[in-house]
Design an enzyme around this catalytic site. Structure first.
Site, PDB file in Angstrom:
ATOM      1  N   CYS A 382     -90.587  48.665  35.376  1.00  0.00           N
ATOM      2  CA  CYS A 382     -91.995  48.980  35.127  1.00  0.00           C
ATOM      3  C   CYS A 382     -92.593  47.975  34.142  1.00  0.00           C
ATOM      4  CB  CYS A 382     -92.165  50.430  34.708  1.00  0.00           C
ATOM      5  SG  CYS A 382     -93.825  51.023  35.094  1.00  0.00           S
ATOM      6  N   HIS A 508     -89.569  53.121  39.038  1.00  0.00           N
ATOM      7  CA  HIS A 508     -88.483  53.530  38.144  1.00  0.00           C
ATOM      8  C   HIS A 508     -87.282  53.979  38.972  1.00  0.00           C
ATOM      9  CE1 HIS A 508     -90.848  53.906  34.301  1.00  0.00           C
ATOM     10  NE2 HIS A 508     -91.842  53.915  35.183  1.00  0.00           N
ATOM     11  N   GLU A 510     -84.478  54.646  37.959  1.00  0.00           N
ATOM     12  CA  GLU A 510     -83.632  55.573  37.188  1.00  0.00           C
ATOM     13  C   GLU A 510     -83.931  57.041  37.471  1.00  0.00           C
ATOM     14  OE1 GLU A 510     -86.083  53.746  35.988  1.00  0.00           O
ATOM     15  OE2 GLU A 510     -87.104  54.667  34.281  1.00  0.00           O
TER      16      GLU A 510
HETATM   17  N1  GLN Z   1     -97.759  50.202  30.553  1.00  0.00           N
HETATM   18  C1  GLN Z   1     -97.504  49.797  31.901  1.00  0.00           C
HETATM   19  C2  GLN Z   1     -98.516  50.378  32.872  1.00  0.00           C
HETATM   20  O1  GLN Z   1     -99.144  51.360  32.579  1.00  0.00           O
HETATM   21  C3  GLN Z   1     -96.102  50.140  32.328  1.00  0.00           C
HETATM   22  C4  GLN Z   1     -95.795  51.610  32.335  1.00  0.00           C
HETATM   23  C5  GLN Z   1     -94.332  51.940  32.335  1.00  0.00           C
HETATM   24  O2  GLN Z   1     -93.505  51.109  31.959  1.00  0.00           O
HETATM   25  N2  GLN Z   1     -93.981  53.151  32.730  1.00  0.00           N
HETATM   26  O3  GLN Z   1     -98.686  49.871  33.941  1.00  0.00           O
END
Ligand code: GLN
Length: 541
Positions: A382, A508, A510
């Site tokens: 992410c 994600h 995970e």
């Molecule tokens: N801050 C980033 C976004 O909002 C990544 C979010 C995250 O890592 N869950 O796109």
């Protein structure tokens, strides 16, 4: 058979592991062939944990249907392989919100709206909602908080009423703590007695007691607790500290927790739960002798619950590969070009963590540059993936000011930008791009090889995305955009094929790694780290 409802409450202190006990029982019942689900009631006023800082409440877990949920739902999924949903996590805030919405609509027909019966009815409706789908033999409901908390009272009152209404179809398991007083060399039962009394004062008689303890609790002490607490002696079970949470289901089965519950609820006990694959996992775990060293670069590293699902995914992947994993938590705010080499040198693989905001971001770039230049297996998740793109644009494309508009609104090179659909959003709660989305993988890429497939679905939680205006330029410079959302053309996965294993995912992975079905991406990342490790060892020999 009627749906059976099991309530899990906790007393004496928090953090006893109600989630693990609930998940362990669920895994045993599932292994007996029953359909099971687990839900968690959280007594706080937030509508969901999505707006909570990880320092407050650890990781925010995301369900397939896009609900931001308590991290216990992650345990439920990892232990049972069953997907949870919005219905599996309800907070006091959600209960009040829906009661107040009904009041505004006029649904209460002029009545005074009260905690009893209106709030408790809404809680009861939510407990029954999962059961009434007809999909489950067992619904396990974990009540967050500790008995005695003001906040938990309406939930416990709802449990009292439900037990009365449901008779044998409802059961209460109370988890308490039996402390060991080192000076007296004795385990003490008094806190448990008090906690059960408190529950009884609220009209709830627990059917089963699970005692968390650091030392073995002998037969006599269990009999004493049983006598004081109106619980059958064979329904007093100990949950002793073990070196892995994944051993808890086996420990619970050894003491017949699944059978006690079934017997008390009038469910016929036939045969044994099929825990064969689970045992295979534990055998792998116990026979692993060598250690793979993985760095996790993030800004919440003081609090390990902040990266719960990543920790568990790394653990699943290493165990499947026959290794132990040591996770080195690296504070991204403290990582500088001057100390980067000494910090990262010994690692076999590096994960760049998800996150939000400017704080600690430079450390992620520093780590990424080092990993890229030293060709260390790297997984960016992410924000970690977004940082991969930014660092590559800065260092390889020479776009010095490249950034995400999350960190610098006026960057001339917004390689990561706010998603179009996010631009009109003003409310912070529940408004990110959430839940599972399809992704099309480029054949032959590292990700496609990992999944053994070119069409996958993984969960998301973000507002910013790869800016497609830079796609051709990045591709030409060696960063391949190998995962694309088929509906929106958004880039979800990047890799650098010239390197050993360098992959970033906007999603994600995970969130979907479980004991019996570990994440393919983490497995391949781990494999690459282990290969890299053995290459290094051969070189130094
Ligand atoms: N801050 C980033 C976004 O909002 C990544 C979010 C995250 O890592 N869950 O796109």
């Amino acid at each position: 058979m009627d749906t059976k409802y099991i309530f899990v409450t906790g007393g004496v202190v928090s953090s006893l592991g109600k989630g693990i006990i609930s998940a362990s029982l669920a895994s045993l019942l599932k292994a007996r062939g029953f359909s099971v689900t687990i839900q968690k009631f959280d007594p706080y006023i937030n509508i969901d944990p999505g707006t909570l800082n990880p320092y407050e409440h650890g990781e925010c877990y995301v369900t397939e249907d896009g609900h931001e949920a308590d991290l216990d739902l992650g345990h439920y999924e990892r232990f049972t392989n069953i997907h949870t949903s919005r219905a599996n996590n309800v907070t006091t805030g959600r209960i009040y919100q829906s009661v107040i919405d009904k009041e505004r609509r006029g649904d209460y027909l002029g009545k005074t709206v009260q905690i009893v019966p209106h709030i408790t009815d809404e809680i009861k409706r939510n407990v029954r909602a999962l059961g009434s789908t007809g999909n489950f033999d067992f619904v396990i409901t974990e009540i967050g908080g500790t008995v005695g908390d003001i906040e938990s009272l309406p939930f416990l009152e709802a449990v009292r009423q439900l037990r009365w209404e449901m008779g044998q179809n409802a059961l209460c398991i109370h988890l308490t703590y039996v402390p060991y007083i080192a000076a007296a060399k004795e385990l003490k039962t008094k806190p448990t007695q008090h906690s059960v009394k408190q529950l009884q004062e609220l009209g709830i008689q627990p059917d089963v007691l699970v005692l968390r303890t650091e030392k073995h609790i002998g037969h006599d002490m269990r009999a004493k607790i049983a006598r004081f607490c109106n619980v059958a002696p064979d329904a007093v079970v100990q949950s002793i500290d073990v070196d892995s949470i994944y051993k808890v289901p086996i420990k619970m089965h050894e003491q017949h927790l699944d059978e006690i519950v079934m017997r008390k609820m009038g469910v016929l006990i036939v045969g044994e739960p099929d825990m064969e694959p689970w045992h295979t996992f534990l055998e792998r775990l116990d026979s692993a002798s060598e250690t793979v060293n993985i760095g996790l670069v993030g800004k919440y590293v003081e609090l390990q619950d902040a990266y719960k699902s990543i920790n568990e995914s790394l653990f699943h992947a290493a165990t499947y590969a026959g290794y132990k994993v040591k996770i080195h938590y690296i504070h991204s705010e403290k990582l500088k070009p001057e100390n980067c080499d000494e910090t990262l040198r010994g690692l076999d693989g590096v994960v760049i963590a998800p996150g939000f905001g400017q704080r600690g971001i430079e450390g992620k770039f520093t780590a990424l540059k080092w990993c890229r230049e030293h060709d260390v297996p790297t997984l960016g998740i992410c924000l970690g993936m977004q940082c991969m793109v930014i660092e590559y644009a800065r260092d390889v494309l020479g776009l010095e000011d490249a950034n995400s508009t999350e960190m610098d609104r006026s960057t001339p090179h917004n390689v990561i930008d706010l998603m179009e659909e996010q631009k009109s959003i003003t409310n912070m709660g529940g408004t990110m791009r959430l839940g599972a989305y399809d992704c099309e993988l480029r054949p032959g890429s590292l990700v496609a090889r990992a999944y053994g497939n070119t069409r996958i679905s993984e969960r998301h939680r973000h507002r910013f995305e790869f800016n497609n205006r830079y796609r051709d330029e990045l591709e030409a410079a060696g960063m391949a955009c190998v995962g694309i959302n088929p509906a929106t053309d958004l880039v979800e996965v990047v890799e650098v094929p010239a390197l050993r294993w360098f992959v970033g995912t906007q999603y994600h992975p995970e969130y979907s790694s479980t004991v019996l079905s570990p994440s393919p991406l983490f497995r391949d990342f781990m494999r690459a780290a282990i290969e890299y490790r053995s290459e290094k060892t051969t070189e130094t020999k």
